[in-house]
Design an enzyme around this catalytic site. Structure first.
Site, PDB file in Angstrom:
ATOM      1  N   PRO A 234     -12.909   8.724   1.370  1.00  0.00           N
ATOM      2  CA  PRO A 234     -13.888   9.433   2.210  1.00  0.00           C
ATOM      3  C   PRO A 234     -13.177  10.312   3.236  1.00  0.00           C
ATOM      4  O   PRO A 234     -12.708   9.835   4.270  1.00  0.00           O
ATOM      5  CB  PRO A 234     -14.670   8.294   2.868  1.00  0.00           C
ATOM      6  CG  PRO A 234     -13.737   7.124   2.847  1.00  0.00           C
ATOM      7  CD  PRO A 234     -12.889   7.276   1.623  1.00  0.00           C
ATOM      8  N   ASP A 409      -8.277   9.906   5.633  1.00  0.00           N
ATOM      9  CA  ASP A 409      -8.977   8.915   4.822  1.00  0.00           C
ATOM     10  C   ASP A 409      -9.651   7.943   5.793  1.00  0.00           C
ATOM     11  O   ASP A 409      -8.987   7.164   6.476  1.00  0.00           O
ATOM     12  CB  ASP A 409      -7.982   8.183   3.924  1.00  0.00           C
ATOM     13  CG  ASP A 409      -8.652   7.180   2.987  1.00  0.00           C
ATOM     14  OD1 ASP A 409      -9.829   6.830   3.230  1.00  0.00           O
ATOM     15  OD2 ASP A 409      -8.004   6.732   2.021  1.00  0.00           O
ATOM     16  N   HIS A 410     -10.990   7.996   5.845  1.00  0.00           N
ATOM     17  CA  HIS A 410     -11.723   7.221   6.848  1.00  0.00           C
ATOM     18  C   HIS A 410     -11.624   5.717   6.618  1.00  0.00           C
ATOM     19  O   HIS A 410     -12.031   4.916   7.468  1.00  0.00           O
ATOM     20  CB  HIS A 410     -13.191   7.648   6.853  1.00  0.00           C
ATOM     21  CG  HIS A 410     -13.813   7.591   8.217  1.00  0.00           C
ATOM     22  ND1 HIS A 410     -13.540   6.601   9.126  1.00  0.00           N
ATOM     23  CD2 HIS A 410     -14.700   8.422   8.831  1.00  0.00           C
ATOM     24  CE1 HIS A 410     -14.230   6.802  10.233  1.00  0.00           C
ATOM     25  NE2 HIS A 410     -14.947   7.905  10.091  1.00  0.00           N
ATOM     26  N   ARG A 411     -11.093   5.283   5.477  1.00  0.00           N
ATOM     27  CA  ARG A 411     -10.969   3.857   5.224  1.00  0.00           C
ATOM     28  C   ARG A 411      -9.853   3.234   6.053  1.00  0.00           C
ATOM     29  O   ARG A 411      -9.845   2.010   6.278  1.00  0.00           O
ATOM     30  CB  ARG A 411     -10.714   3.599   3.741  1.00  0.00           C
ATOM     31  CG  ARG A 411     -11.867   4.003   2.827  1.00  0.00           C
ATOM     32  CD  ARG A 411     -11.491   3.876   1.361  1.00  0.00           C
ATOM     33  NE  ARG A 411     -10.369   4.738   0.999  1.00  0.00           N
ATOM     34  CZ  ARG A 411      -9.837   4.795  -0.214  1.00  0.00           C
ATOM     35  NH1 ARG A 411     -10.324   4.029  -1.184  1.00  0.00           N
ATOM     36  NH2 ARG A 411      -8.830   5.613  -0.461  1.00  0.00           N
TER      37      ARG A 411
END
Length: 437
Positions: A234, A409-411
């Site tokens: 994401p 990467d929003h993770r």
């Protein structure tokens, strides 16, 4: 006798294509000799032999694609060399005498009938003529139909020598059994023009003719990884504009002081160094989300996106946080040159923990790059350009500004984490003295 197998030249490599043989059957090879050029999922690589001896037989023809571990050649003693062939394809089996008929079979009567035409080569049970790969290639290149030739190889297999004999004798079409004279063909009726023999047809659409081109293994890998990145990671983006005026003046002075031929760090090299120092201070940006867990790396290795012919290759500057600007500049220049001439090696394309991509030289002010998974982020650099800005005293002045975009990467990397990392990169570039510390 030992076998040379399709080597694994990159971590993700599952198969490779033989592009060019650099040795032939009968050649002596030592450990470390360049043996064969192979196309992998990352780049074209020259594989160096890990065996010493004589190449007894080459098993894979140029253009063949084989899985990792599949034999491509055999190395042994000079007395074992299989005759025929060349470095561009498999070696031929020695010609064997056709098997004698069993004693119980009486020979066919002779003297009265005309000698029969050569028997067509045997097939493998599926109607396909039995012939070695190199015999097929020569016949294809010379327009020779193999179906009318008799083979001297094992089981009637057509080998290179059979094709060469046919070409020397002037045979250019298959030997077919005599047929009853056919009635004269009637004159063709006026019909719409059909396909022209020998001309490759392409479908005609509203867009014109369509040419379908198969991607290389490198292009296939890029397509797969970029699709996986956008589908699984994401992305979110942080944009900023850095004031590079001090860095601009500093580089100008470096150029003036540099001796002839001496490498002067570019703004891209400065950005690599700034990112490396910031990554050391912000370990979450120097990490990855992989298989449901976080991976934090002790080394800071910055990948540098380089435009290669029809591909995008990312070589690595290892331990960039521990290297000076001049060393980084020298390495990035050498890596880019090796990417473009095809001599880059697998170790130089692996191990990156972060990536920098620069399109500023093309006049691009800003862009969103796709994360090179499983890395946490990638920094996209736009052009450096003089722009009017309002100074603290209210005066309009000219400043050297550079647009950047950090894709995260929003993770693993959240908004505040990415903003703090980008702020540190900004601080180092706007006060570039810190890059020398």
């Amino acid at each position: 006798m030992a076998e040379v197998v399709m080597p694994r030249l990159s971590d993700s490599m599952e198969e490779g294509t033989v592009l060019r043989w650099l040795k032939s059957a009968g050649d002596e090879v030592a450990v470390g000799d360049e043996l064969v050029e192979i196309e992998t999922d990352k780049a074209n690589m020259v594989y160096e032999s890990d065996l010493a001896g004589t190449i007894v037989e080459v098993l894979a023809e140029e253009g063949d694609t084989l899985p990792v571990g599949e034999p491509i050649a055999r190395v042994g003693n000079a007395s074992e060399v299989v005759s025929g062939g060349n470095g561009g394809g498999p070696r031929e089996e020695p010609a064997e005498r056709a098997p004698e008929p069993p004693p119980s079979e009486a020979p066919a009567p002779a003297a009265t009938a005309a000698p029969p035409a050569p028997a067509p080569a045997a097939d493998g049970g599926d109607g396909r003529v039995k012939a070695s790969p190199i015999a097929r290639r020569i016949a294809r290149d010379r327009g020779l139909d193999l179906s009318g030739l008799s083979g001297s190889g094992p089981g009637g297999r057509i080998v290179k020598a059979d094709v060469e004999r046919a070409l020397e004798s002037g045979v250019a079409a298959p030997s077919a059994p005599p047929a009853a004279p056919a009635a004269p063909a009637p004159a063709p009726a006026a019909t719409p023009a059909g396909p022209t023999p020998g001309v490759s047809e392409k479908p005609e659409t509203a867009k014109g003719q369509v040419e379908v081109v198969e991607p290389t293994k490198v292009q296939q890998t890029i397509a797969r990884r970029m699709a996986e990145s956008k589908a699984t990671a994401p992305h979110f983006y942080l944009q900023a504009e850095f004031d590079m005026s001090a860095a601009f003046e500093g580089r100008k002075r470096l150029k003036e002081m540099a001796r002839e031929g001496e490498i002067v760090p570019t703004f891209n090299d400065m950005t690599i160094k700034a990112c490396a120092l910031a990554l050391r201070e912000h370990p979450r940006a120097n990490a990855a989300y992989r298989d449901g867990h976080f991976e934090f790396y002790s080394r800071v290795n910055v990948g540098v996106a380089v435009a290669a012919p029809d591909a995008l290759i990312v070589p690595t500057v290892f331990d960039a946080d521990l290297k000076g600007l001049r060393q980084i500049a020298s390495e990035t220049k050498a890596l880019a040159a090796r990417v473009r001439d095809g001599s880059i090696t697998p170790p130089e394309l692996s191990g990156a923990t972060f990536t920098v991509s620069n399109l500023g030289m093309y006049g691009i002010s800003n862009f969103h790059a796709v994360i090179n998974t499983p890395q946490a982020a990638i920094l996209a650099i736009g052009e450096l350009k003089a722009k009017p800005v309002v100074a603290e005293d209210g005066q309009i002045v000219s400043r050297q500004l550079m647009g950047v975009t950090l894709a995260c990467d929003h993770r693993i990397l959240y908004g505040a984490d990415g903003a703090e990392f980008l702020a540190r990169v900004r601080g180092l570039l706007e006060e570039p003295l810190g890059l020398a510390l």
